[in-house]
Design a protein around this motif. Structure first.
Motif, PDB file in Angstrom:
ATOM      1  N   ARG A 213       0.793  -1.222   0.000  1.00  0.00           N
ATOM      2  CA  ARG A 213       0.000   0.000   0.000  1.00  0.00           C
ATOM      3  C   ARG A 213       0.829   1.277   0.000  1.00  0.00           C
ATOM      4  NH1 ARG A 213      -5.081  -0.605  -1.889  1.00  0.00           N
ATOM      5  NH2 ARG A 213      -5.931  -2.557  -1.111  1.00  0.00           N
TER       6      ARG A 213
ATOM      7  N   GLU B   4       4.932   3.060  -0.761  1.00  0.00           N
ATOM      8  CA  GLU B   4       6.295   2.916  -1.255  1.00  0.00           C
ATOM      9  C   GLU B   4       7.259   2.823  -0.074  1.00  0.00           C
ATOM     10  OE1 GLU B   4       7.229   2.464  -4.229  1.00  0.00           O
ATOM     11  OE2 GLU B   4       5.539   3.124  -5.466  1.00  0.00           O
TER      12      GLU B   4
ATOM     13  N   TYR C 109       7.915   7.017   1.899  1.00  0.00           N
ATOM     14  CA  TYR C 109       6.731   7.010   1.043  1.00  0.00           C
ATOM     15  C   TYR C 109       6.031   8.376   0.962  1.00  0.00           C
ATOM     16  CZ  TYR C 109       4.289   5.884   5.514  1.00  0.00           C
ATOM     17  OH  TYR C 109       3.826   5.873   6.808  1.00  0.00           O
TER      18      TYR C 109
ATOM     19  N   SER D  83       5.470  12.296  -0.367  1.00  0.00           N
ATOM     20  CA  SER D  83       5.598  12.924  -1.680  1.00  0.00           C
ATOM     21  C   SER D  83       6.201  14.321  -1.548  1.00  0.00           C
ATOM     22  CB  SER D  83       4.238  12.945  -2.387  1.00  0.00           C
ATOM     23  OG  SER D  83       3.244  13.571  -1.583  1.00  0.00           O
TER      24      SER D  83
ATOM     25  N   TYR E 112       1.349  11.700   0.931  1.00  0.00           N
ATOM     26  CA  TYR E 112       1.705  10.444   0.276  1.00  0.00           C
ATOM     27  C   TYR E 112       0.543   9.971  -0.583  1.00  0.00           C
ATOM     28  CZ  TYR E 112      -1.032   8.474   4.158  1.00  0.00           C
ATOM     29  OH  TYR E 112      -2.028   8.186   5.066  1.00  0.00           O
ATOM     30  N   ALA E 113       0.773   8.907  -1.327  1.00  0.00           N
ATOM     31  CA  ALA E 113      -0.278   8.298  -2.145  1.00  0.00           C
ATOM     32  C   ALA E 113      -0.462   6.852  -1.716  1.00  0.00           C
ATOM     33  CB  ALA E 113       0.092   8.361  -3.622  1.00  0.00           C
TER      34      ALA E 113
ATOM     35  N   LYS F 256      -1.052   3.224  -2.594  1.00  0.00           N
ATOM     36  CA  LYS F 256      -0.901   2.390  -3.786  1.00  0.00           C
ATOM     37  C   LYS F 256      -2.149   1.544  -4.006  1.00  0.00           C
ATOM     38  CE  LYS F 256       2.964   0.252  -4.588  1.00  0.00           C
ATOM     39  NZ  LYS F 256       4.168  -0.597  -4.386  1.00  0.00           N
TER      40      LYS F 256
ATOM     41  N   SER G 138      -5.221   2.314  -4.987  1.00  0.00           N
ATOM     42  CA  SER G 138      -6.256   3.311  -5.262  1.00  0.00           C
ATOM     43  C   SER G 138      -5.653   4.599  -5.790  1.00  0.00           C
ATOM     44  CB  SER G 138      -7.047   3.620  -3.985  1.00  0.00           C
ATOM     45  OG  SER G 138      -6.214   4.252  -3.028  1.00  0.00           O
ATOM     46  N   GLU G 139      -4.337   4.788  -5.560  1.00  0.00           N
ATOM     47  CA  GLU G 139      -3.605   6.001  -5.971  1.00  0.00           C
ATOM     48  C   GLU G 139      -4.232   7.259  -5.385  1.00  0.00           C
ATOM     49  OE1 GLU G 139      -0.833   5.189  -7.258  1.00  0.00           O
ATOM     50  OE2 GLU G 139      -1.538   3.130  -7.494  1.00  0.00           O
ATOM     51  N   GLU G 140      -4.879   7.115  -4.246  1.00  0.00           N
ATOM     52  CA  GLU G 140      -5.518   8.262  -3.605  1.00  0.00           C
ATOM     53  C   GLU G 140      -4.504   9.052  -2.788  1.00  0.00           C
ATOM     54  OE1 GLU G 140      -9.721   9.203  -1.340  1.00  0.00           O
ATOM     55  OE2 GLU G 140      -8.802   7.236  -1.055  1.00  0.00           O
TER      56      GLU G 140
END
Length: 370
Positions: free
Chosen positions: A56, A58, A265, A267, A288-289, A291, A293-295
């Motif tokens: 979920r 990085e 993880y 951004s 962060y995002a 993983k 769902s890229e939400e």
């Protein structure tokens, strides 16, 4: 007598009464502050499938997790090493249809297979809050504000916030200060180490000015702006200034734009929390995002050990308690407890109030000081 098998593994310890009381009190205060900002508590399980915990976010290293085989599914399970990834799973699955932004908070134990050099503990109490659905400047302001409110609610003073830009190298390397993908890891590492010689040797001479754009926020942000090649950092610099303006003077604010350790993880935005009296950071946060769902999301995590260190003592403080003799008035004792008293009942004839830590004794239906 203590037997060899009674000893705990390295990195694990018992929390005895005074420390356990201090932990409980601080945890309630921190969670109460998060709740006051509209964050609802969730309680993910201690164990999950390894792939879910690693998939979920990085930078989540499965090699640090305690892993074993599930006798039911025959799949690999792992003890969680970070609750944030579980919040990401919950947001992307069970609460996928909940209105955004989604505000969730948590408190729970996390475990690591092996301690690192900076932190000998292999089990820690992690507390945190996550705002799911936004990584905007407004979300960043809210995350830092809630974190400071939570720490102040627990009684901490002398707070400081150190800001960073976790994706700084990647942002500059694209065009402004071109750098091949395979070299970026080494550049990040040398910047983290603050090693000018190592940075040059790794081919990152253009990145040397970043080593000196650190310190008190107002000074460091101007140094960063002065080396902003092509203006690629303009929006990030503006965002940081907006966050700082919103915080005012409630904490000491610093900037280390190339700091990467602990922000694997995150951004565009990250921050570390410190307090007087604590050698280690109290916690970290950022954008962060999730993983899959890229939400986008923004949040922070706090850790109890440095928090207690900053408070200066594990002692929960002297608590008044009423000794209840054998044959005491049970209704009177119940009334005292409803009024907030702590009571300790005698079990045998020889029990003594002072020896049991009591400050009062029940006499004629009332609490009398010893």
């Amino acid at each position: 007598m203590t037997q060899p098998d009674d000893l705990l593994p390295i990195g694990l310890e018992d929390a005895l009464p005074a420390r356990a009381a201090a932990i409980t009190r601080a945890m309630r205060q921190v969670l109460g502050a998060m709740d006051s900002h509209g964050y609802d508590r969730v309680r993910p399980p201690l164990v999950e499938f390894e792939k879910s915990l690693a998939g979920r976010m990085e930078g989540v290293a499965t090699r640090r997790m305690v892993r074993f085989t599930d006798p039911e599914s025959l799949r690999t399970l792992a003890l969680r090493s970070d609750i944030t990834v579980q919040i990401g799973r919950i947001a992307a699955t069970s609460l996928a249809d909940a209105p955004r932004p989604l505000r969730l908070c948590y408190a729970g134990e996390v475990a690591s297979l092996k301690a690192d050099q900076l932190d000998p503990a292999r089990q820690r109490l992690q507390l945190g809050a996550e705002l799911i659905g936004s990584d905007s400047v407004a979300a960043a302001i809210e995350a830092v504000t809630v974190a400071l409110d939570a720490l102040e609610a627990a009684g901490l003073t002398g707070l400081s916030v150190d800001f960073t830009l976790p994706d700084l190298v990647d942002t500059l390397a694209e065009k402004a200060l071109p750098l091949a993908e395979e070299k970026r890891g080494a550049i990040r590492r040398e910047l983290d180490m603050k090693d000018a010689g190592g940075l040059k040797a790794a081919g990152g001479e253009d990145y040397l000015p970043l080593l000196y754009a650190t310190g008190p926020f107002d000074e460091a942000i101007e140094k960063l702006a002065a080396i902003d090649a092509g203006g690629v950092l303009a929006s990030r610099i503006a965002g940081l200034k907006e966050v700082v303006a919103a915080l005012g003077y409630r904490a000491r604010l610093t900037l280390d734009p190339s700091e990467r350790h602990g922000f694997e993880y995150q951004s565009w935005f990250g921050f570390t929390l410190h307090a007087s009296g604590a050698r280690a950071a109290l916690g970290r946060g950022g954008t962060y995002a999730i993983k899959g769902s890229e939400e986008a999301a923004t949040g922070f995590s706090l850790y109890m050990e440095p928090l207690l260190e900053a408070l200066g003592s594990d002692d929960a403080g002297a608590r008044e308690a009423v000794f209840l003799p054998l044959g005491h008035d049970r209704k009177a004792a119940a009334r005292l407890r409803s009024d907030g008293w702590r009571t300790v009942a005698a079990i045998e004839e020889g029990d003594e109030a002072a020896a049991l830590g009591c400050t009062h004794v029940l006499e004629a239906g009332e609490a009398k000081a010893l």
